[in-house]
Structure formats: structure tokens, C-alpha cells
Scaffold this active site. Structure first.
Site, PDB file in Angstrom:
ATOM      1  N   LYS A  95       0.837  -1.210   0.000  1.00 64.08           N
ATOM      2  CA  LYS A  95       0.000   0.000   0.000  1.00 64.08           C
ATOM      3  C   LYS A  95       0.874   1.263   0.000  1.00 64.08           C
ATOM      4  O   LYS A  95       2.088   1.194   0.124  1.00 64.08           O
ATOM      5  CB  LYS A  95      -0.948  -0.026   1.206  1.00 64.08           C
ATOM      6  CG  LYS A  95      -1.908  -1.224   1.186  1.00 64.08           C
ATOM      7  CD  LYS A  95      -3.028  -1.011   0.202  1.00 64.08           C
ATOM      8  CE  LYS A  95      -3.811  -2.234  -0.224  1.00 64.08           C
ATOM      9  NZ  LYS A  95      -4.239  -3.199   0.732  1.00 64.08           N
TER      10      LYS A  95
HETATM   11  C1  LIG Z   1      -5.496  -4.067   1.103  1.00 66.74           C
HETATM   12  C2  LIG Z   1      -6.956  -3.841   1.074  1.00 66.74           C
HETATM   13  C3  LIG Z   1      -7.791  -4.197   2.140  1.00 66.74           C
HETATM   14  C4  LIG Z   1      -7.342  -5.021   3.301  1.00 66.74           C
HETATM   15  O1  LIG Z   1      -6.304  -4.519   3.993  1.00 66.74           O
HETATM   16  P1  LIG Z   1      -5.368  -5.516   4.866  1.00 66.74           P
HETATM   17  O2  LIG Z   1      -4.520  -4.546   5.622  1.00 66.74           O
HETATM   18  O3  LIG Z   1      -4.600  -6.332   3.894  1.00 66.74           O
HETATM   19  O4  LIG Z   1      -6.251  -6.314   5.745  1.00 66.74           O
HETATM   20  C5  LIG Z   1      -9.132  -3.873   2.062  1.00 66.74           C
HETATM   21  N1  LIG Z   1      -9.640  -3.242   1.001  1.00 66.74           N
HETATM   22  C6  LIG Z   1      -8.884  -2.909  -0.067  1.00 66.74           C
HETATM   23  C7  LIG Z   1      -9.507  -2.198  -1.198  1.00 66.74           C
HETATM   24  C8  LIG Z   1      -7.520  -3.208  -0.064  1.00 66.74           C
HETATM   25  O5  LIG Z   1      -6.793  -2.884  -1.137  1.00 66.74           O
END
Ligand SMILES: *Cc1c(COP(=O)(O)O)cnc(C)c1O
Length: 392
Positions: free
Chosen positions: A198
Site C-alpha cells: 500500500k
Molecule cells: C489491502 C486492502 C484491504 C485489506 O487490507 P489488509 O490490511 O490487507 O487487511 C481492504 N480493502 C482494499 C480495497 C484493499 O486494497
């Protein structure tokens, strides 16, 4: 996800350019922040988490922020905080990561999928959201796809008219804005993820933001077993005992990741700007070339976080062959996402599925190209060259 680092390429391999889909910049400042947290001897939730929450809330201009163990736990707590439960329907786009849908199921509610706008805009279609509303609908979980704000004002207006809660899945949208206001701060609760790929990576981790004191109090309790005081407070002598007033979870974040998060938060504006420049280079070279389309060419009121570089392949172009051709050139690609309604667990559990004609047409043609802040213009050129060749 396997990340192929250029350094790991065997010495005898030809000098092709290995470009991973995503990559984390590791330097001394990150290492030092983590080492200091380790040496502090306080490893669970403590002062660094508090500092991270305060800095995050300030950066978003939100009243309160709660650090949690993942974006998924953030979504779970958000749904519980706004009161979603058995018998409720929650609307969300199917072109989305599965986390929101899974957490909707975990609170006992039913995910109801809505369609997207088209190849030009992969965000939810407000008219289809409206069409999906029934007397059982209790909330909408919006996604700001790829870091591009969805039509959040129209969603808020619609939600207000029908008495629905709005949760923003802002996992892609760290630092994104809509008419100058930070994504994640429009709805009742905003949820962020700090997963390794991210815009603000800490490995695992997440954050909830809210401006509502009652929701904040519920989130605070549910994050830590429904207990009225924290270990940290008791250690400081601020409290001696506690009560349990809700059936909560352990969704806390730890000090090491908060320390890394504080460094990453300071770098976020610079990193997002670098992502934006690389996306611009992709767009100039690829949008309209060899039948490729790059969505979100018109940003409108949205200031994107540029989480993803997504292209839509020409109709009839095999996505599999396209991705294989790029892989042969050492370029890693991905798909964000296979639509949730196409997965076995959702085909079986979702009962009569609403038709999602635009998602069904567009989703098989999308490909995510490499994008990370320290990617070079030469990396982008290598990807562009391979992509043009593979698409034509
Ligand atoms: C990465 C992501 C999540 C989940 O996040 P985690 O930290 O991996 O649990 C939820 N929604 C979207 C759109 C994502 O890209």
C-alpha cells in the site's frame, strides 16, 4: 506476492530490466525507527501507536484515529461500530478486494454488489447503488478505486436520504482528496490499510478515522476486548482494574510497526507525488495507444493517491497472453481485482445475484502495471515498450 528484486537476478541472466509490481524502499531511517522501538522494551500498543494515531488524524484532518492490526480489522470494527448485523444488507462494488465483503459476512449481514461506471472510471455507479437499496439495506461500503475518489458527495446525499451508514474503504486512498478534503473523512468511518504494497506500508496494519465521538468510543472498546482500560494505562499507574463492557477483539497495532508508520506517514506526500508523475508517464505513452485505455484520465474534483497503474486492454486481447508476455520481459503485473461475485464463496452464499453487466465486461480486461515511488522513468519506459508490443 513474490517481489523480484533486481539484485536477486542471477548474474548469468541477460541484462533485461526486472520490474516488480510493487516494492518497498528500505533505508537507515526506517531501520533505525524499528530498532529504537525494539530496544524500548515496550512492544505492544504504547506511546508510538498513540503518536502515530495523532499524526495520522492530523494529516487527515479527522477528529480521531485508531490504529489496528490490518485494513480488514478496520473494516470489521467499522461495520460493528455503525451497527451492521444479522438481517442487514450492505452495498459495495464487486470490483474490490474481498476484505470488505468477508467482514460484512462476519458481522452476519449480506453483501449486495453494485456495478461500476465503465472503462473510463472503475469506481461504483451511484445509479446502481440506488437501484440496490432495499428496506434491509443498512450501509454502503465505498471504495476509492486505485486512490481515485468515488463520487462521495452523491453517495452521502443518497445515504442521508435513505438513512444509511457510509463506510469508506480507503485502503487505496491514503492522502487522496475530493475537493480538497481527505478521502476517509467523508463517511461515518474511514478505513485504511498499511499492508506491504500500500502507499503507507508497515507490513501489516490499518487505521480507522472518524469524527463521531460515539463511534470512536465503540471502536476504542471493540479494538481491545471491550475492556475499559489498556495495559499501557495500567502500567503507567493510570488505572488499576478494568471492566469488560462489549464482546471485543484484539485488533491492536504494535510499537514496531507504529514506529515504521510514523516515518512512512512523513514521506507519504512525496511518495504520492512520485507515483503521480510515473502514472502521468504511463498515461501519456499508453492511453489510446494500441487500443489500450487508461481509466481516470479526467480527475475532476479528485486528487488521486495513485495507488495503482491500471490499464484496460483492447477488446479481444488475451489478458493471459499479455501478462505472460510482460512476465517474459521480467515485468510483474497483477489484476485488481477478480470481481468478488465471481468467487466460489460468493457465488454460493449470495443467493440471487444482481446483474453487474459493466463489471462483467470491464473486469476481464484490466491489468495493473508496476508502480512504486522509487520506480524510475526508465522502468516505466521498459514497461510501456513491453505493453505496447504485447497489446498489438
Ligand atoms: C489491502 C486492502 C484491504 C485489506 O487490507 P489488509 O490490511 O490487507 O487487511 C481492504 N480493502 C482494499 C480495497 C484493499 O486494497
Amino acid at each position: 506476492m513474490t517481489i523480484v528484486r533486481p539484485a536477486e537476478r542471477p548474474a548469468n541472466e541477460p541484462a533485461r530490466r526486472a520490474v516488480p509490481l510493487s516494492d518497498i524502499l528500505i533505508d537507515e531511517e526506517i531501520e533505525q525507527a524499528a530498532a529504537e522501538a525494539v530496544r524500548s522494551g515496550w512492544w505492544s500498543m504504547g506511546p508510538r501507536v498513540k503518536e502515530f494515531e495523532e499524526a495520522f488524524a492530523a494529516a487527515c484532518e479527522a477528529k480521531t484515529a485508531f490504529a489496528v492490526s490490518s485494513g480488514t480489522s478496520a473494516l470489521h470494527l467499522a461495520l460493528l461500530a455503525v451497527g451492521c448485523g444479522p438481517g442487514d444488507e450492505v452495498i459495495l462494488p464487486s470490483l474490490n478486494f474481498v476484505a470488505a465483503a468477508n467482514t460484512i459476512v462476519h458481522v452476519g449481514a449480506r453483501p449486495v454488489f453494485c456495478d461500476i461506471r465503465g472503462t473510463h472510471d472503475l469506481n461504483l455507479d451511484i445509479h446502481d447503488v440506488e437501484a440496490a437499496i432495499t428496506p434491509a439495506t443498512s450501509a454502503i461500503v465505498v471504495l476509492h478505486y486505485g486512490g481515485h475518489a468515488c463520487d462521495i458527495e452523491a453517495i452521502l446525499e443518497l445515504a442521508d436520504r435513505h438513512g444509511l451508514a457510509v463506510i469508506e474503504d480507503a485502503a487505496h486512498a491514503l492522502g487522496a482528496r475530493w475537493k480538497g478534503k481527505t478521502c476517509g473523512t467523508f463517511g461515518d468511518v474511514g478505513c485504511f490499510s498499511f499492508f506491504a504494497n500500500k502507499n503507507l506500508p508497515t507490513g501489516e496494519g490499518g487505521m480507522l478515522v472518524t469524527n463521531d465521538d460515539a463511534l470512536a468510543e465503540r471502536i476504542r472498546l471493540l479494538r481491545s476486548h471491550g475492556m475499559t482500560t489498556l495495559t499501557w494505562d495500567r502500567d503507567r499507574g493510570h488505572a488499576h482494574s478494568y471492566d469488560v463492557v462489549e464482546h471485543g477483539f484484539n485488533y491492536r497495532l504494535d510499537e514496531v510497526r507504529a514506529a515504521i508508520g510514523l516515518v512512512q506517514l512523513r514521506r507519504l506526500p512525496e511518495h504520492n507525488a512520485a507515483r503521480g508523475r510515473l502514472v502521468e508517464q504511463y498515461r501519456t505513452a499508453l492511453d489510446g495507444a494500441a487500443g489500450i485505455e487508461m481509466p481516470f484520465s479526467s480527475n475532476g474534483a479528485s486528487e488521486s493517491a495513485h495507488h495503482l497503474a491500471v490499464i484496460v486492454l483492447p477488446e479481444g486481447c488475451s489478458r493471459r497472453a499479455f501478462q505472460e508476455a510482460l512476465a517474459d520481459s521480467g515485468i510483474q503485473t497483477s489484476v485488481h481485482y477478480p470481481p468478488i461475485h465471481s468467487f466460489s464463496a460468493y457465488r454460493a452464499s449470495n443467493g440471487a445475484q444482481r446483474p453487474l453487466p459493466v463489471t462483467d465486461l470491464v473486469a476481464p480486461r484490466i491489468v495493473s502495471l508496476p508502480l512504486y515511488p522509487h520506480m524510475t522513468p526508465a522502468d516505466v519506459s521498459a514497461v510501456v515498450g513491453a505493453a505496447l508490443l504485447a497489446a498489438s
